[in-house]
Design an enzyme around this catalytic site. Structure first.
Site, PDB file in Angstrom:
ATOM      1  CE  LYS A  53      30.314  20.249  32.428  1.00 47.02           C
ATOM      2  NZ  LYS A  53      29.390  21.246  32.867  1.00 47.02           N
ATOM      3  CD  GLN A  97      26.842  23.324  31.334  1.00 47.80           C
ATOM      4  OE1 GLN A  97      27.148  22.304  31.590  1.00 47.80           O
ATOM      5  NE2 GLN A  97      27.485  24.471  31.614  1.00 47.80           N
ATOM      6  CG  ASP A 120      27.581  20.210  38.398  1.00 44.69           C
ATOM      7  OD1 ASP A 120      28.806  20.012  38.117  1.00 44.69           O
ATOM      8  OD2 ASP A 120      26.673  20.618  37.590  1.00 44.69           O
TER       9      ASP A 120
END
Ligand code: NAD
Length: 284
Positions: A53, A97, A120
Site C-alpha cells: 500500500k 490494517q 477502506d
C-alpha cells in the site's frame, strides 16, 4: 468457447496512473493527499499488505505516514492515535490494517475513524451510504470488482448476478454495487440450498467464498463472466482462487485469474479512494 482473461494487473496499473495524474493536479493546487497507515503488531501477511500500500502511494504521488505500533498496544492507545489523525487536517485518509490483536475490538476502531477519512469504506456511515445510494467511500475489493467488469465492457444492467459470500468487506458490498448498476442480484452463503442450481443461472458470478477451487464447471452457465475474489496458497505454495480456473474457464466468456485478477485492484481502488477523499470530505 474462447474466453477473455480479465487482466486485473493491467487495469489496476491504468487506475493508478489516473490517480497519479489527479494527485499531481491537487498538488498544483497546494493539496498533498496524505494517507495514514496504521499497523498493530507484525503479522507477516499484514506487513506485506502495508508495504504494498505504501509503495502504491509512492507510485501515485500520495504521501503516506506510517504508524507501526507494538502487538501489546491497548485499544485506548489505538483510539487515541485515531483521534489525533481524525483531528489532523493534513491527513486525508486513515487506514488501520486488519486483523487487529485480540485485545482490540475491531468494530470500535472502525467506528472511531472519521467517516470522511475512512478510505477502506468500512465505517457504518459509508456502508449505509452504499446501501441507500448516497455518496461515500466504497470498500476497495468490491469497488475493484465493478471496475474490472466495466473496464472489460461487461454489461451489468439487467443481468443475473450471483454473489457467493456475504461478508461485510466483500460479498455484501459487492451485491449492493451490482444492484446499483441495475443487475438482478442474488446473494448465496453457507446456508444456501441448491447452490449449483442458483449459481448456474448467473450471467455474472462473483465468488467470495474463502474456499480453494470451490466453484467448478458444473456451477457455471455457458458464457458467464466469472470474478474470483478468493486467494489461497495450495499445497505446492502456488496461489489459487475460489474458482477451479482450469475447469471453469472454457465455459466462460470472461474470467479473472488468480493471481492477477481482483488482487491488484484492491490497492488501486484504495488509491482511488485517497484521491476521492478530498471531494468526499466536503460532501459527507
Ligand atoms: P469470509 O470468510 O468472511 O466470507 C466467506 C463467505 O462465504 C461467508 O459469507 C459464507 O457464508 C460464504 N460461504 C462459506 N461456505 C459456503 C458454502 N459452502 N456455500 C456458499 N457460501 C459459503 O471471507 P471474505 O473476507 O469475504 O473473503 C472471501 C475470499 O476472498 C477469501 O478467499 C479471501 O482471502 C479473499 N479476499 C480477497 C481480497 C482481495 O484483495 N483479492 C480481499 C478480501 C478477501
Amino acid at each position: 468457447m474462447s474466453y477473455q482473461i480479465i487482466d486485473g494487473k493491467a487495469i489496476s496499473k491504468q487506475i493508478k496512473e489516473e490517480c497519479r495524474v489527479k494527485a499531481e493536479q491537487y498538488r498544483e493546487r497546494g493539496i498533498l493527499i496524505t494517507l495514514a497507515v496504521v499497523q498493530v503488531g507484525q503479522d507477516p501477511a499484514s506487513s506485506v499488505y502495508v508495504r504494498n500500500k505504501k509503495r502504491a502511494c509512492e507510485e501515485c504521488g500520495i504521501k503516506s505516514l506510517s504508524y507501526e505500533l507494538p502487538e501489546e498496544t491497548t485499544e485506548e492507545e489505538l483510539l487515541s492515535l485515531i483521534g489525533k489523525l481524525n483531528a489532523d487536517s493534513a491527513v486525508n485518509g486513515i487506514l488501520v490494517q486488519l486483523p487487529l490483536p485480540g485485545q482490540i475490538d475491531e468494530n470500535r476502531v472502525i467506528q472511531a475513524i472519521d467517516a470522511r477519512k475512512d478510505v477502506d469504506g468500512f465505517h457504518p456511515m459509508n456502508a449505509g451510504a452504499l446501501c441507500t445510494g448516497q455518496r461515500g467511500f466504497v470498500s476497495c475489493t468490491p469497488a475493484g470488482i465493478i471496475e474490472l467488469l466495466k473496464r472489460s465492457n461487461i454489461e451489468i444492467a439487467g443481468k443475473e448476478c450471483v454473489v457467493i459470500g456475504r461478508s461485510n468487506i466483500v460479498g455484501k458490498p459487492a451485491a449492493l454495487l451490482l444492484l446499483a448498476e441495475n443487475g438482478t442480484v442474488t446473494v448465496c452463503h453457507s446456508r444456501t440450498k441448491n447452490l449449483k442450481e442458483v449459481v448456474s443461472r448467473a450471467d455474472i458470478v462473483v465468488a467470495a467464498v474463502g474456499k480453494p477451487k470451490f466453484i467448478t464447471a458444473d456451477h457455471i452457465k455457458e458464457g458467464a463472466a466469472v470474478i474470483d475474489v478468493g486467494i489461497h496458497r495450495n499445497e505446492n505454495g502456488k496461489l489459487c482462487g475460489d474458482v477451479d480456473f482450469d475447469s471453469v474457464a472454457p465455459k466462460c466468456s470472461a474470467i479473472t485469474p488468480v493471481p492477477g485478477g481482483v488482487g491488484p485492484m484492491t490497492i488501486a481502488m484504495l488509491m482511488s479512494n485517497c484521491i476521492a477523499s478530498v471531494d468526499l470530505s466536503e460532501s459527507l
